[in-house]
Write an enzyme that holds these catalytic residues in place. Structure first.
Site, PDB file in Angstrom:
ATOM      1  N   LYS A 115       2.697 -15.603   1.911  1.00  0.00           N
ATOM      2  CA  LYS A 115       2.936 -16.323   0.653  1.00  0.00           C
ATOM      3  C   LYS A 115       4.453 -16.512   0.588  1.00  0.00           C
ATOM      4  CE  LYS A 115       1.661 -18.034  -3.340  1.00  0.00           C
ATOM      5  NZ  LYS A 115       0.748 -19.171  -3.538  1.00  0.00           N
ATOM      6  N   ASP A 167      -3.457 -18.329  -0.318  1.00  0.00           N
ATOM      7  CA  ASP A 167      -4.379 -19.053  -1.205  1.00  0.00           C
ATOM      8  C   ASP A 167      -5.080 -20.179  -0.435  1.00  0.00           C
ATOM      9  OD1 ASP A 167      -1.686 -19.933  -1.243  1.00  0.00           O
ATOM     10  OD2 ASP A 167      -1.952 -21.087  -3.077  1.00  0.00           O
ATOM     11  N   TYR A 211       0.827  -1.203   0.000  1.00  0.00           N
ATOM     12  CA  TYR A 211       0.000   0.000   0.000  1.00  0.00           C
ATOM     13  C   TYR A 211       0.862   1.254   0.000  1.00  0.00           C
ATOM     14  CZ  TYR A 211      -4.605  -2.102   0.744  1.00  0.00           C
ATOM     15  OH  TYR A 211      -5.782  -2.775   0.589  1.00  0.00           O
ATOM     16  N   ASP A 235     -12.264  -9.111   4.403  1.00  0.00           N
ATOM     17  CA  ASP A 235     -13.538  -9.011   3.691  1.00  0.00           C
ATOM     18  C   ASP A 235     -14.163 -10.382   3.477  1.00  0.00           C
ATOM     19  OD1 ASP A 235     -13.989  -6.326   3.602  1.00  0.00           O
ATOM     20  OD2 ASP A 235     -13.274  -6.018   1.564  1.00  0.00           O
ATOM     21  N   ASP A 263      -6.571  -7.050   3.710  1.00  0.00           N
ATOM     22  CA  ASP A 263      -7.667  -6.427   2.981  1.00  0.00           C
ATOM     23  C   ASP A 263      -8.576  -7.503   2.403  1.00  0.00           C
ATOM     24  OD1 ASP A 263      -9.071  -4.284   1.633  1.00  0.00           O
ATOM     25  OD2 ASP A 263      -8.110  -4.963  -0.211  1.00  0.00           O
TER      26      ASP A 263
HETATM   27  C1  LIG Z   1       3.173 -23.444  -5.381  1.00  0.00           C
HETATM   28  C2  LIG Z   1       2.888 -22.000  -5.652  1.00  0.00           C
HETATM   29  C3  LIG Z   1       4.166 -21.277  -5.984  1.00  0.00           C
HETATM   30  C4  LIG Z   1       1.813 -21.826  -6.732  1.00  0.00           C
HETATM   31  C5  LIG Z   1       1.508 -20.345  -6.971  1.00  0.00           C
HETATM   32  O1  LIG Z   1       1.446 -19.543  -6.036  1.00  0.00           O
HETATM   33  O2  LIG Z   1       1.307 -19.996  -8.130  1.00  0.00           O
HETATM   34  C6  LIG Z   1       0.480 -22.515  -6.437  1.00  0.00           C
HETATM   35  O3  LIG Z   1      -0.162 -21.977  -5.325  1.00  0.00           O
HETATM   36  C7  LIG Z   1      -0.404 -22.433  -7.660  1.00  0.00           C
HETATM   37  O4  LIG Z   1      -1.431 -21.713  -7.625  1.00  0.00           O
HETATM   38  O5  LIG Z   1      -0.092 -23.050  -8.660  1.00  0.00           O
HETATM   39  C1  LIG Z   2     -10.737   1.876   0.277  1.00  0.00           C
HETATM   40  C2  LIG Z   2      -9.530   0.992   0.286  1.00  0.00           C
HETATM   41  C3  LIG Z   2      -8.297   1.784  -0.028  1.00  0.00           C
HETATM   42  C4  LIG Z   2      -9.403   0.224   1.611  1.00  0.00           C
HETATM   43  C5  LIG Z   2      -8.204  -0.696   1.623  1.00  0.00           C
HETATM   44  O1  LIG Z   2      -7.879  -1.358   0.628  1.00  0.00           O
HETATM   45  O2  LIG Z   2      -7.550  -0.782   2.672  1.00  0.00           O
HETATM   46  C6  LIG Z   2     -10.617  -0.624   1.995  1.00  0.00           C
HETATM   47  O3  LIG Z   2     -10.809  -1.685   1.110  1.00  0.00           O
HETATM   48  C7  LIG Z   2     -10.450  -1.159   3.400  1.00  0.00           C
HETATM   49  O4  LIG Z   2     -10.253  -2.370   3.595  1.00  0.00           O
HETATM   50  O5  LIG Z   2     -10.483  -0.351   4.342  1.00  0.00           O
END
Ligand SMILES: CC(C)[C@H](C(=O)O)[C@@H](O)C(=O)O
Ligand SMILES: CC(C)[C@H](C(=O)O)[C@@H](O)C(=O)O
Lengths: 360, 360
Positions: free
Chosen positions: A193, A225, A143, A253, A249
């Site tokens: 990650k 992920d 950010y 959510d 973020d």
């Molecule tokens: C293993 C990892 C590096 C890979 C990625 O982050 O792309 C996996 O999560 C995927 O989505 O194939």
């Molecule tokens: C509005 C945006 C910049 C903000 C963020 O990404 O942090 C919002 O999504 C949050 O989570 O407060």
């Protein structure tokens, strides 16, 4: 005890739910013998309309003079044509976070008893309930990292952003996650990650170091992920979720939506001195603004978080939370929390505020 | 027609589900008069054990000599103590993607009729079904951007990663998203964080430009945080989801989990010449490896994607997909797809392969 609070009600439903939060705070002042003085300032779209920018200097000065910021919500269709930088959300929130170094964002999210049916999750999952706090780093990472910009020409033109974290930045947010966990179910899930990002490798290292000072808290690491997946299958296995700015973020959510009741969720963004900004986790909901049907609970719970974290009034904070709990337990609810065939029982924005103020 | 396929079965259930994919490919060869020659190479943990690194030079050379890579899965508890860079997943997949410039990752995910109950979503949401393809940029962004590393000392030591995208990189993946949408429900949802990231602002600009060439396709932009939420409430409103590398990593896994049947999901990673790597979307599942109960469908569908994208054998690809559809429709399923009280009807890994090969 006398406090100064900067009130930034903002756009959409912000002003109307703020009225209810003030009602509840007045009840709290009386019951606990506090004195809270309020100053109101423009922010977001309202500030763009009145003063030409989403975070005017006068608003910033007013916040500096206060003990805390009680924030409503900003944004709406009227301002979406503006460049991202100048839009209400980004143009107000990011500078406020940066200016006051509000590095710690706390977002509690739980499934309230009786409201499990609102969760988009399958009944056999949601019936087990969940209660998670997302602890998100809020002033670092991609950010705010420099350099950020564009270079080159034509098809080779490229944009770049920098994700950046220091040991110190990771340590201070990690400590808060572990302290939070000590007051709860004593488990921290740290999101990263580390198989791709250098920042995440350092993140993991520092979090491991911090964990040594909290031997009573269990630590697990999870890739972002995988976390988006596990939260869907077994949200009840999470207690404190520790995240960098971007991952927080996204995950906060996702977690909020898993409750199915965004109108009940509040958020605290605090700095090292206890100063903070307190706001509902949902948006400005321009589609329902002005109709008296918006749920004020998130705003009211934001006021409770303000009492707890910035004004050090734990008892008053708990009193509000208990009063909200009472409303929910008695089925005293705004329309969006009710099944279609129960909507005739919906309470208005001000009825909710009255009930909760009364219960305090 | 004669083809050369590099087979990288890898770890965990990789080898056993690969046997079934080969069975089905043999059936396809006979029916469609193709000749596929296979060469097997070590990859992942198996390669670490046998040759000391997750992607040996000989494996890379073998892939270079082939028309496509049929990949199993890599990783397992045996290798998690290694530094992230040397672990099977990261150490094999990222270099393969980079080396062959496999910039386009396609991950189809749908709720199969009759299997809606597996979704972690509420019945009234999952009963509406969904059918999404995630189109993920796979060789750019924060995965490969330079500089990436560490600097400084003590508490000021910091780590950094660079997210970087050029117009050209965005354009080529966006085109594929729109082309994919043309063959489907004609809607592209482009995911970004344009309110924070310079890369996302450029992403949005280029996607808008590309959209002009596909007037029949509807385009919407959605912030990544909002997308994680909307997918939970209304997955059926999404058709093609276009993502950068990191956001695609996160969202494609969320979408996969929403099906509740990871064992059915496959993934294609292709470059500009049609060369590609085809793999199941799930992991190596070391906990069930060697028991003959793993679901081979994802691996079999990966073979179908290979036929479609690298070998240009659309009819053969569709024949496999129809055969899989028949198995699912007839309730011919491995155990993890069955309710507890139906598990006695579970088919083994090889029974699934036999049935699908037969049906081709
Ligand atoms: C293993 C990892 C590096 C890979 C990625 O982050 O792309 C996996 O999560 C995927 O989505 O194939
Ligand atoms: C509005 C945006 C910049 C903000 C963020 O990404 O942090 C919002 O999504 C949050 O989570 O407060």
């Amino acid at each position: 005890m006398s406090y100064q609070v900067a009130v930034l009600a903002g756009d959409g439903i912000g002003p109307e739910v703020m009225v209810e939060a003030r009602k509840v705070l007045t009840a709290v002042e009386q019951r606990f013998g506090l004195e809270i003085n309020y100053s109101e300032y423009d922010v977001g779209g309202a500030a763009i309309d009145n003063q030409g920018c989403p975070l005017p200097e006068s608003t910033l000065k007013g916040c500096e003079a206060a003990d805390a910021i009680l924030f409503g919500s900003v944004g709406g269709p009227k301002w979406t044509h503006l460049p991202p930088d100048e839009q209400p959300e980004r143009g107000a929130l990011l500078p406020l976070r940066g200016h006051f170094e509000l590095f710690c964002n706390l977002r509690p999210a739980k499934l309230h008893a009786g409201l499990e049916g609102l969760s988009p999750l399958r009944a056999d999952i949601s019936s087990q309930g969940f209660d998670v706090v997302c602890v998100r780093e809020l002033t670092g990472g991609i950010y705010f990292g420099k350099p950020k910009g564009r270079q080159g020409e034509g098809e080779a033109e490229e944009a770049f952003d920098t994700m950046r974290y220091s040991r110190q930045e990771i340590r201070r947010i990690a400590k808060i996650a572990f302290e939070t966990a000590q007051g709860r179910r004593k488990k921290v899930t740290s999101i990263d990650k580390a198989n791709v990002l250098a920042c995440s490798v350092l993140w993991r290292e520092v979090v491991e170091e911090v964990a040594k000072d909290y031997p009573d808290v269990e630590l697990e690491h999870m890739y972002i992920d995988n976390a988006t997946m596990q939260l869907l299958r077994r949200p009840f296995d999470f207690d404190v979720v520790l995240c960098s700015n971007l991952f927080g973020d996204i995950l906060s959510d996702e977690i909020a939506m898993l409750t199915g009741s965004m109108g009940l969720l509040s958020s605290a963004s605090v700095n090292g001195s206890g100063f903070g900004l307190f706001e509902p986790a949902g948006g400005s909901a321009p589609d329902i603004a002005g109709q008296g049907i918006a749920n004020p609970v998130a705003q009211i719970l934001s006021a409770a978080l303000m009492l707890r974290f910035s004004l050090q009034q734990e008892e008053a904070a708990s009193a509000i939370e208990r009063a909200v709990g009472k409303a929910l337990a008695e089925g005293y609810l705004t329309g969006e929390l009710l099944a279609a065939d129960q909507r005739h029982n919906a309470k208005s924005t001000s009825q909710m505020g009255d009930f909760i103020a009364q219960a305090v």
